[in-house]
Design a protein around this motif. Structure first.
Motif, PDB file in Angstrom:
ATOM      1  N   TYR A  80       0.793  -1.222   0.000  1.00  0.00           N
ATOM      2  CA  TYR A  80       0.000   0.000   0.000  1.00  0.00           C
ATOM      3  C   TYR A  80       0.831   1.281   0.000  1.00  0.00           C
ATOM      4  O   TYR A  80       0.483   2.262  -0.641  1.00  0.00           O
ATOM      5  N   GLU A 139      -6.813   2.035  -0.048  1.00  0.00           N
ATOM      6  CA  GLU A 139      -7.884   1.052  -0.221  1.00  0.00           C
ATOM      7  C   GLU A 139      -8.401   0.529   1.123  1.00  0.00           C
ATOM      8  O   GLU A 139      -9.606   0.435   1.341  1.00  0.00           O
ATOM      9  N   ASP A 140      -7.489   0.184   2.016  1.00  0.00           N
ATOM     10  CA  ASP A 140      -7.872  -0.360   3.315  1.00  0.00           C
ATOM     11  C   ASP A 140      -7.582   0.681   4.387  1.00  0.00           C
ATOM     12  O   ASP A 140      -6.608   0.582   5.129  1.00  0.00           O
ATOM     13  N   LYS A 141      -8.445   1.677   4.482  1.00  0.00           N
ATOM     14  CA  LYS A 141      -8.232   2.791   5.398  1.00  0.00           C
ATOM     15  C   LYS A 141      -8.193   2.321   6.845  1.00  0.00           C
ATOM     16  O   LYS A 141      -7.389   2.803   7.648  1.00  0.00           O
ATOM     17  N   THR A 183      -7.173  -0.460   8.098  1.00  0.00           N
ATOM     18  CA  THR A 183      -5.899  -1.103   8.414  1.00  0.00           C
ATOM     19  C   THR A 183      -4.828  -0.057   8.704  1.00  0.00           C
ATOM     20  O   THR A 183      -4.064  -0.176   9.663  1.00  0.00           O
TER      21      THR A 183
END
Length: 316
Positions: free
Chosen positions: A11, A144-146, A148
């Motif tokens: 990321y 995309e994976d806020k 996380t």
């Protein structure tokens, strides 16, 4: 010990520096190796214990003859009294030294990245901005994976504050070492246990059951058969880890598992290597005995000793 939130590298493409892997996950037996110590299935644990985790790599590119040649030079350095033998004390000292050097080099490497104002200290703001700065202003909205990322930031801040003993928001070199390698510091024990439980406890009940314990080490793929060591670990869980026999590992039991204060892994590894290679059973090993068992010490996977042996100073 093992090791580590691998989503980050996928990321944080636009971030100047990736979060150091060393502080993402703490594994049991982190001082020597994250591999299972099972000589029937390979010597990777012994390689990393003898040579250091980060250095047990470059021998992949060496021939057996090259590996043996470099190992011979290492043996000469271990034999500090130059009597032609490697004693338990010399081997124990060497293994401990490899672990200390790995930690020191890792801290020095990261120190340069995070001490942005070059004042020989690292503030939380320096660490946070260097690691997450690109996304902080947007609250990770572009990721995309806020969730996380937010969790990782919260966890990093909690660990930084735990390592910052005087609470001034600035880490000295020793405090930053505790941040990167909390398993090495007694005052970080509670945090080490907390993070370990959080990583393994999939149902979030605050404790670790047998399935979670095994699942952290082995997850079968495509009907893969269960290796023999899994049964051994299940037995260890029931007979040794779960001391109150309630089917779970609580915080106290996890602490005893990952940070057993009365266990010296370097001492045990030194005894193991001597026991396996001391053919004449005199309690010490010669260069010949070591080279005859070179695959246990280095094999085809060992260290960047090519760099070590060309250094001009005698720090080893």
């Amino acid at each position: 010990m093992m090791l580590l939130r691998s989503l980050l590298s996928a990321y944080l493409v636009a971030v100047a520096f990736a979060v150091p892997a060393q502080e993402k996950r703490i594994h049991h037996q982190a001082d020597l190796s994250n591999h299972i110590h099972d000589d029937d299935h390979g010597y990777q644990y012994d390689h990393e214990a003898f040579l250091g985790k980060e250095e047990a790599k470059t021998f992949d590119q060496l021939t057996p003859d090259e590996s043996k040649d470099r190992l011979a030079k290492i043996v000469d350095r271990i034999d500090t009294d130059k009597d032609g033998y490697v004693s338990h004390a010399e081997l124990h000292h060497w293994i401990k030294h490899r672990q200390r050097r790995y930690i020191e080099e890792n801290v020095n490497k990261n120190w340069k990245d995070y001490d942005q104002n070059k004042d020989d200290k690292i503030s939380w703001e320096e660490y946070k901005n260097t690691t997450y700065g690109y996304y902080l202003g947007e609250e990770f909205d572009d990721v995309e994976d806020k969730a996380t990322y937010k969790a990782m930031l919260t966890r990093d801040e909690r660990r930084f504050k735990s390592a910052d003993r005087d609470g001034d928001g600035i880490a000295t070199r020793e405090e930053f070492t505790a941040f990167l390698h909390p398993e090495e510091f007694d005052y970080m024990t509670d945090l080490v246990v907390q993070e370990t439980i959080e990583d393994i406890d999939k149902d979030s009940d605050g404790k670790i059951n047998l399935d979670e314990y095994i699942g952290d080490m082995f997850t079968p793929e495509d009907e893969e058969s269960e290796p023999d060591w899994v049964q051994t670990e299940k037995k260890h869980f029931a007979e040794f880890r779960d001391t109150n026999k309630d089917g779970y590992l609580d915080a106290g039991e996890v602490a005893h598992w990952i940070l057993p204060g009365d266990v010296d892994h370097a001492d045990n590894e030194a005894k193991h290597l001597i026991h396996e290679t001391d053919t004449d059973k005199d309690g010490k090993i010669t260069k010949t005995e070591i080279l005859s068992n070179w695959n246990m010490f280095v094999g085809s996977q060992a260290t960047n000793y090519g760099e070590d042996l060309t250094k001009k100073h005698d720090e080893l």
